[in-house]
Design a protein around this motif. Structure first.
Motif, PDB file in Angstrom:
ATOM      1  N   VAL B 172       0.859  -1.182   0.000  1.00 17.17           N
ATOM      2  CA  VAL B 172       0.000   0.000   0.000  1.00 17.17           C
ATOM      3  C   VAL B 172       0.896   1.233   0.000  1.00 17.17           C
ATOM      4  N   GLU B 173       0.627   2.153  -0.917  1.00 16.07           N
ATOM      5  CA  GLU B 173       1.426   3.380  -0.971  1.00 16.07           C
ATOM      6  C   GLU B 173       0.620   4.568  -0.461  1.00 16.07           C
ATOM      7  N   MET B 174       1.306   5.665  -0.219  1.00 19.48           N
ATOM      8  CA  MET B 174       0.616   6.788   0.414  1.00 19.48           C
ATOM      9  C   MET B 174      -0.507   7.355  -0.453  1.00 19.48           C
ATOM     10  N   VAL B 205      -0.721  -1.144   7.662  1.00 19.55           N
ATOM     11  CA  VAL B 205      -1.863  -0.244   7.574  1.00 19.55           C
ATOM     12  C   VAL B 205      -1.462   1.233   7.535  1.00 19.55           C
ATOM     13  N   SER B 206      -0.452   1.595   8.314  1.00 19.87           N
ATOM     14  CA  SER B 206      -0.199   3.031   8.472  1.00 19.87           C
ATOM     15  C   SER B 206       0.523   3.669   7.285  1.00 19.87           C
ATOM     16  N   ASN B 207       1.018   2.852   6.344  1.00 19.81           N
ATOM     17  CA  ASN B 207       1.676   3.453   5.171  1.00 19.81           C
ATOM     18  C   ASN B 207       0.725   4.352   4.375  1.00 19.81           C
ATOM     19  N   ILE B 208      -0.548   3.982   4.367  1.00 18.53           N
ATOM     20  CA  ILE B 208      -1.543   4.705   3.563  1.00 18.53           C
ATOM     21  C   ILE B 208      -1.601   6.198   3.897  1.00 18.53           C
ATOM     22  N   SER B 209      -1.357   6.535   5.175  1.00 18.47           N
ATOM     23  CA  SER B 209      -1.608   7.908   5.641  1.00 18.47           C
ATOM     24  C   SER B 209      -0.369   8.786   5.688  1.00 18.47           C
ATOM     25  N   PHE B 210       0.740   8.276   5.148  1.00 22.54           N
ATOM     26  CA  PHE B 210       1.989   9.035   5.177  1.00 22.54           C
ATOM     27  C   PHE B 210       1.789  10.428   4.600  1.00 22.54           C
ATOM     28  N   ASN B 211       2.336  11.419   5.302  1.00 20.64           N
ATOM     29  CA  ASN B 211       2.290  12.833   4.864  1.00 20.64           C
ATOM     30  C   ASN B 211       0.919  13.502   5.005  1.00 20.64           C
ATOM     31  N   LEU B 212      -0.063  12.822   5.583  1.00 24.62           N
ATOM     32  CA  LEU B 212      -1.386  13.435   5.783  1.00 24.62           C
ATOM     33  C   LEU B 212      -1.583  13.793   7.256  1.00 24.62           C
ATOM     34  N   PRO B 213      -2.423  14.802   7.541  1.00 31.12           N
ATOM     35  CA  PRO B 213      -2.759  15.085   8.943  1.00 31.12           C
ATOM     36  C   PRO B 213      -3.783  14.058   9.454  1.00 31.12           C
ATOM     37  N   ALA B 214      -3.905  13.976  10.774  1.00 35.10           N
ATOM     38  CA  ALA B 214      -4.871  13.065  11.412  1.00 35.10           C
ATOM     39  C   ALA B 214      -4.748  11.657  10.834  1.00 35.10           C
ATOM     40  N   ARG B 215      -3.536  11.131  10.828  1.00 36.38           N
ATOM     41  CA  ARG B 215      -3.249   9.850  10.174  1.00 36.38           C
ATOM     42  C   ARG B 215      -4.116   8.700  10.658  1.00 36.38           C
ATOM     43  N   LYS B 216      -4.434   8.694  11.968  1.00 39.42           N
ATOM     44  CA  LYS B 216      -5.193   7.558  12.504  1.00 39.42           C
ATOM     45  C   LYS B 216      -6.563   7.408  11.844  1.00 39.42           C
ATOM     46  N   ILE B 217      -7.134   8.547  11.453  1.00 39.26           N
ATOM     47  CA  ILE B 217      -8.451   8.548  10.788  1.00 39.26           C
ATOM     48  C   ILE B 217      -8.350   7.837   9.431  1.00 39.26           C
ATOM     49  N   ALA B 221     -10.164   4.198   8.190  1.00 39.86           N
ATOM     50  CA  ALA B 221     -11.015   4.052   7.001  1.00 39.86           C
ATOM     51  C   ALA B 221     -10.395   3.053   6.025  1.00 39.86           C
ATOM     52  N   PHE B 222      -9.070   3.117   5.866  1.00 34.12           N
ATOM     53  CA  PHE B 222      -8.388   2.169   4.977  1.00 34.12           C
ATOM     54  C   PHE B 222      -8.580   0.734   5.456  1.00 34.12           C
ATOM     55  N   THR B 223      -8.418   0.525   6.754  1.00 31.10           N
ATOM     56  CA  THR B 223      -8.527  -0.833   7.303  1.00 31.10           C
ATOM     57  C   THR B 223      -9.894  -1.439   7.006  1.00 31.10           C
ATOM     58  N   VAL B 224     -10.943  -0.640   7.166  1.00 33.58           N
ATOM     59  CA  VAL B 224     -12.299  -1.140   6.887  1.00 33.58           C
ATOM     60  C   VAL B 224     -12.427  -1.534   5.416  1.00 33.58           C
ATOM     61  N   LEU B 225     -11.977  -0.667   4.521  1.00 29.86           N
ATOM     62  CA  LEU B 225     -12.091  -0.957   3.082  1.00 29.86           C
ATOM     63  C   LEU B 225     -11.220  -2.150   2.683  1.00 29.86           C
ATOM     64  N   ALA B 226     -10.036  -2.233   3.270  1.00 27.74           N
ATOM     65  CA  ALA B 226      -9.137  -3.342   2.938  1.00 27.74           C
ATOM     66  C   ALA B 226      -9.719  -4.667   3.444  1.00 27.74           C
ATOM     67  N   MET B 227     -10.318  -4.655   4.647  1.00 28.45           N
ATOM     68  CA  MET B 227     -10.957  -5.879   5.149  1.00 28.45           C
ATOM     69  C   MET B 227     -12.104  -6.284   4.230  1.00 28.45           C
ATOM     70  N   ASN B 228     -12.836  -5.307   3.745  1.00 29.66           N
ATOM     71  CA  ASN B 228     -13.935  -5.589   2.818  1.00 29.66           C
ATOM     72  C   ASN B 228     -13.406  -6.227   1.531  1.00 29.66           C
ATOM     73  N   ALA B 229     -12.177  -5.849   1.151  1.00 25.83           N
ATOM     74  CA  ALA B 229     -11.572  -6.394  -0.076  1.00 25.83           C
ATOM     75  C   ALA B 229     -10.835  -7.704   0.181  1.00 25.83           C
ATOM     76  N   LEU B 236       0.150  -3.676  12.449  1.00 25.86           N
ATOM     77  CA  LEU B 236      -0.505  -2.506  13.049  1.00 25.86           C
ATOM     78  C   LEU B 236      -0.185  -2.418  14.536  1.00 25.86           C
ATOM     79  N   ASP B 237      -0.653  -1.325  15.132  1.00 31.48           N
ATOM     80  CA  ASP B 237      -0.446  -1.093  16.562  1.00 31.48           C
ATOM     81  C   ASP B 237      -1.656  -1.616  17.338  1.00 31.48           C
ATOM     82  N   PRO B 238      -1.514  -2.767  17.995  1.00 34.47           N
ATOM     83  CA  PRO B 238      -2.677  -3.337  18.696  1.00 34.47           C
ATOM     84  C   PRO B 238      -3.084  -2.531  19.930  1.00 34.47           C
ATOM     85  N   LEU B 239      -2.238  -1.557  20.321  1.00 37.45           N
ATOM     86  CA  LEU B 239      -2.588  -0.717  21.469  1.00 37.45           C
ATOM     87  C   LEU B 239      -3.402   0.505  21.031  1.00 37.45           C
ATOM     88  N   ASN B 240      -3.606   0.647  19.733  1.00 32.15           N
ATOM     89  CA  ASN B 240      -4.471   1.706  19.209  1.00 32.15           C
ATOM     90  C   ASN B 240      -5.916   1.202  19.341  1.00 32.15           C
TER      91      ASN B 240
END
Lengths: 276, 276
Positions: B172-174, B205-217, B221-229, B236-240
């Motif tokens: 997954v790229e940014m 999972v977190s590669n998707i949000s590189f260089n964006l603000p509010a990365r966790k958001i 959203a990416f995780t939900v769509l990727a699970m759907n696919a 990932l960070d299981p403590l999140n």
């Protein structure tokens, strides 16, 4: 995503109290805050106004409508389970304020609702929310909901109501008692999007999480999946920053936000990710 | 969802500092906390261990592995860009601790990586993470990534590595520089799931949000769509807590959690929604 901002609803305890006490500042305050968010959303939206009182519903709605109009020009969604109160609310806004845009929220296949609402809607350009239920209640299968949908579309066509004015609420039910997750409602959404691409797919996002803990988490995951299935309109709390952030993120992930400019812009405006 | 817990990685500044100072408590503490979450996930997971140091990488990894083994029996993911260090780490755990399960993280089509890793993996039952890149770099199109994938699968088959031991990272790229959102990576995931249903689809999972603000958001959203696919494994960070909650919610929404029992159980265990 078209935002139908849900905070001005008498069924929300704090808002019900404000309505009972005729607390004008509460109504103005939430109207303004919600309108500020809607202003930052490309597809725009509506401030929903639902009195949710047992007596003198239209009088109460009118009091709320006047207060909302004091603070914002954002289009309003007149919301009542009583289709005649929606007609009164819509006509009040048209006559007193000349509102050419707004949302009639809602009609369904129950009783004479279509035949009360559609002739009035035939004369203006307001949007309308249609719930996929009828006199038999909420259908249990996708096939039956699609049947109610097709009946509604035939009626709308008969009255000349254009497809892009129609929002369909497929009636999302609580996840905690579902046996197939949201597969059924996704099937209904997919049918609508495929056959009537201009029709908006809508719904009240928070119904999905009824009776579950950490409801906001479920609402967020549902919103992403529903947007993936075609949902482009939703009744939700625009002051829920995480939910709004997820909506902007999902638009970008689905390839509808070039270089994430909308996402970054909404972040900078404080629609999400800023306040704690 | 198989959780590959990412906190013990020298490229994370606080962890890099702990490694440089040989702070054993830091390593043990995060190993234990992450293992506690993995214990509450039906599909289980791995504690990733990545030294990320320029010199004596295997010595540093060994020091970390011993500390992790002190506090948990959770399977370990030996993580290095150097395939030979992964081999050393895996063999160390097999020989010293008799670990029959673990994740070899990672190989790719670059250089001789497959031919170094697969003969060793042919002799045990460890899982392996395969990145879809080769000597030409990260392919730009879905078709080319699928080609790399098919080459990897042919190689794995040649060495008798079963499909259910394989995790594919489609890379997954940014999002911020993407022109079609995640459409391309979803196409790759869909191909894999359709043709090799037993292969795990994974990724960071977190590669998707590189260089964006509010990365966790964006990550959520990416995780939900990727699970759907089809994504069923993730670094990932299981403590999140919000991310973990969304994973459980998505499983339920996708119809894989009857009556939301797993969701409710994870909430009660404090995996999400509890701490602030």
């Amino acid at each position: 995503m078209i935002i139908i901002a849900e905070k001005l609803n008498g069924s929300i305890p704090s808002c019900g109290k404000a309505i009972a006490e005729r607390d004008a500042n509460y109504i103005r305050d939430f109207a303004k805050k919600q309108a500020d968010v809607i202003d930052g959303v490309e597809a725009g939206g509506f401030i929903d106004v639902c009195a949710s009182v047992k007596e003198n519903e239209f009088e109460t709605m009118k009091w709320m409508l006047d207060l909302v109009k004091e603070v914002t020009d954002c289009p309003i969604s007149v919301d009542s389970p009583d289709v005649r109160v929606c007609v009164q609310g819509m006509q009040y806004l048209e006559e007193k304020y000349g509102d050419k845009k707004g949302l009639f929220n809602s009609v369904s296949g129950e009783g004479d609702k279509f035949d009360v609402a559609f002739p009035v809607l035939a004369k203006n350009n307001w949007d309308v929310m249609i719930l996929l239920c009828d006199d038999t209640g909420i259908p249990k299968t996708a096939a039956k909901r699609i049947e109610v949908f097709e009946t509604a579309m035939a009626k709308a066509k008969q009255y000349g109501i254009a497809e892009n004015r129609i929002h369909i609420d497929p009636l999302v039910e609580m996840l905690c008692t579902s046996e197939d997750g949201i597969a059924m409602v996704v099937e209904v959404m997919t049918h609508i999007k495929k056959n009537y691409p201009k029709v908006h797919i809508s719904g009240a996002v928070s119904n999905i999480s009824f009776n579950l803990p950490a409801r906001k988490i479920v609402n967020i995951a549902f919103t992403v999946l529903a947007m993936n299935a075609g949902m482009d309109s939703a009744v939700l709390d625009p002051l829920n920053q995480d939910l709004m952030g997820v909506i902007f993120a999902t638009e970008a992930l689905l390839g509808r936000d070039d270089m994430c400019m909308e996402y970054i812009g909404a972040y900078r405006q404080g629609i999400f990710g800023q306040k704690k």
